[in-house]
Design an enzyme around this catalytic site. Structure first.
Site, short mmCIF file in Angstrom:
data_model
loop_
_atom_site.label_atom_id
_atom_site.label_comp_id
_atom_site.label_asym_id
_atom_site.label_seq_id
_atom_site.Cartn_x
_atom_site.Cartn_y
_atom_site.Cartn_z
N THR A 57 41.18 16.07 -2.31
CA THR A 57 42.55 16.54 -2.19
C THR A 57 43.24 16.47 -3.55
OG1 THR A 57 44.53 16.38 -0.83
CG2 THR A 57 43.45 14.30 -1.36
N LYS A 96 41.03 19.27 -6.64
CA LYS A 96 40.27 20.37 -6.03
C LYS A 96 39.64 21.31 -7.07
CE LYS A 96 42.71 20.40 -1.62
NZ LYS A 96 43.41 21.19 -0.60
N ASN A 148 37.51 21.76 -1.42
CA ASN A 148 38.02 20.56 -0.72
C ASN A 148 36.91 19.79 -0.02
OD1 ASN A 148 37.44 22.14 1.53
ND2 ASN A 148 39.20 21.40 2.68
N GLY A 151 53.50 32.00 -2.36
CA GLY A 151 52.87 31.05 -3.25
C GLY A 151 51.59 31.60 -3.82
N GLY A 195 49.59 29.12 -5.85
CA GLY A 195 48.96 27.92 -6.40
C GLY A 195 47.67 27.62 -5.67
N GLY A 196 47.25 26.38 -5.73
CA GLY A 196 45.98 25.99 -5.13
C GLY A 196 45.93 26.22 -3.63
N ARG A 205 56.97 32.77 -7.19
CA ARG A 205 58.03 32.61 -8.21
C ARG A 205 57.53 33.13 -9.56
NH1 ARG A 205 59.83 26.51 -9.26
NH2 ARG A 205 57.63 26.43 -9.85
N ALA A 248 53.08 36.63 -12.27
CA ALA A 248 51.77 36.82 -12.92
C ALA A 248 50.67 36.05 -12.17
CB ALA A 248 51.83 36.37 -14.38
N GLY A 275 51.60 22.85 9.56
CA GLY A 275 50.20 22.87 9.13
C GLY A 275 49.34 21.74 9.68
P1 ATR Z 1 49.46 23.58 -4.35
O1 ATR Z 1 48.10 23.02 -4.61
O2 ATR Z 1 50.25 22.82 -3.33
O3 ATR Z 1 49.43 25.04 -4.07
P2 ATR Z 1 50.39 24.23 -6.97
O4 ATR Z 1 49.05 24.79 -7.35
O5 ATR Z 1 51.14 23.40 -7.98
O6 ATR Z 1 50.26 23.32 -5.69
O7 ATR Z 1 51.31 25.44 -6.47
C1 ATR Z 1 52.59 25.24 -6.04
C2 ATR Z 1 53.14 26.57 -5.53
O8 ATR Z 1 54.49 26.37 -5.08
C3 ATR Z 1 53.21 27.65 -6.59
O9 ATR Z 1 53.07 28.90 -5.96
C4 ATR Z 1 54.61 27.45 -7.13
O10 ATR Z 1 55.17 28.57 -7.79
P3 ATR Z 1 54.86 28.81 -9.38
O11 ATR Z 1 53.50 29.40 -9.43
O12 ATR Z 1 55.93 29.75 -9.79
O13 ATR Z 1 54.96 27.46 -10.02
C5 ATR Z 1 55.36 27.19 -5.84
N1 ATR Z 1 56.64 26.48 -6.05
C6 ATR Z 1 56.79 25.20 -6.42
N2 ATR Z 1 58.10 24.89 -6.47
C7 ATR Z 1 58.79 26.01 -6.12
C8 ATR Z 1 60.17 26.34 -5.97
N3 ATR Z 1 61.12 25.43 -6.22
N4 ATR Z 1 60.49 27.60 -5.58
C9 ATR Z 1 59.51 28.51 -5.34
N5 ATR Z 1 58.21 28.26 -5.46
C10 ATR Z 1 57.83 27.04 -5.84
#
Ligand code: ATR
Length: 290
Positions: free
Chosen positions: A71, A75, A96, A136, A138-139, A161, A164, A255
């Protein structure tokens, strides 16, 4: 039974590696799976220093560990150290689940399978043919996208957000989407705000925005009446999104089922046995509500 009274039967060892990891429900879930399927295994938590992941995995495997869950924040490193990996891992760049054998370390990512199982089996909603919005990039989003595409939805839009990152995630999955005849695109958050005809049957929150105490990163117009609004988190972290979704007429789901179902997929990979995940989900929900 052995004739030798000194010979002990040692349980197969598994663990979840993370930092932090104290909150993890995985040991409880896997212990229940083992009880209900008659499997003998031990599953522990492993809190590992931020620079200690690879060394810990090597040591655990050398001591006879059979596999582990991985976790936050390891990952990506889990995907890198694998000697073999599933297509899901290669596309997401994150794993994971690790399986140790004489051949090396096999990596899979069961998060997306868990999400799909919870939506399709537990919530009883088909993803095939639907319009899906993934918030989102991210990961968490990366781990889910391949499995969502495999369900052959009509369309998946990824909004993030940082646009890219959504574009990169989409590019990474473009051929898979073409194979499954799913329209896959990155969409700017401003475009969602500006065009209220951009709405969806399933809206999945894979952002960490609620942890940051920020607003839901989408306008309510993305929610078709009665649509499914799904947060990959559970407990207090999911509450703001679920409240927002319900207040706009959506069916909201946290979830917790994804957590149990991704564990079930890992368990099946390790043990070759499918545990009764719906029963364990009901038990875990009751436990958390008690
Ligand atoms: P995880 O493994 O939980 O996906 P991560 O890889 O850090 O963690 O990704 C976090 C996600 O939440 C990303 O899509 C991030 O947007 P950015 O790519 O722009 O950073 C999004 N995120 C985090 N805080 C946010 C906020 N305050 N508003 C909108 N999106 C947010």
């Amino acid at each position: 039974m052995s004739d030798n009274p000194h010979m002990m039967i040692t349980a197969d060892q598994y663990c979840v590696i993370g930092n932090p990891v104290a909150h993890s429900r995985s040991p409880w879930i896997h212990a229940r799976f083992a009880e209900l399927t008659g499997q003998t295994l031990q599953y522990d938590r492993a809190l590992v220093a931020l620079d200690g992941f690879a060394a810990h995995v090597a040591d655990f495997a050398a001591r006879g560990g059979r596999g582990c869950n991985v976790t936050v924040p390891f990952k990506l490193q889990a995907a890198e150290l694998a000697t073999r990996a599933s297509d899901r891992v290669r596309r997401a760049g994150a794993a994971n689940t690790l399986v140790f054998s004489a051949d090396g370390v096999y990596a899979d990512n069961t998060d997306g399978l868990g999400l799909v199982a919870d939506i399709v089996r537990n919530a009883g909603l088909a993803i095939a043919g639907k319009d899906v919005l993934l918030l989102g990039a991210g990961g968490a989003a990366a781990g889910a996208l391949g499995s969502l595409i495999a369900q052959q939805p009509r369309r998946i839009a990824v909004a993030n957000r940082t646009h890219a990152k959504a574009q990169a995630l989409v590019a990474q999955h473009a051929d898979l989407a073409a194979l499954h005849k799913t329209e896959l695109l990155a969409i700017e958050q401003q475009a969602l705000e500006a065009d209220s005809t951009q709405n969806f049957d399933i809206v999945i929150n894979a952002t960490a925005s609620s942890l940051a105490g920020a607003q839901v990163p989408a306008p309510a117009s993305v929610l078709r009446p009665g649509c499914l609004a799904y947060d990959m988190m559970y407990g207090p972290a999911a509450q703001a999104f679920l409240d927002w979704a319900r207040s706009h007429g959506a069916q909201a789901r946290d979830g917790l089922g994804m957590l149990v179902e991704q564990a079930a997929e890992s368990f099946a990979l390790w043990r070759g046995v499918r545990p009764p995940s719906q029963q364990v989900l009901a038990e875990l929900r009751a436990l958390l509500q008690a």
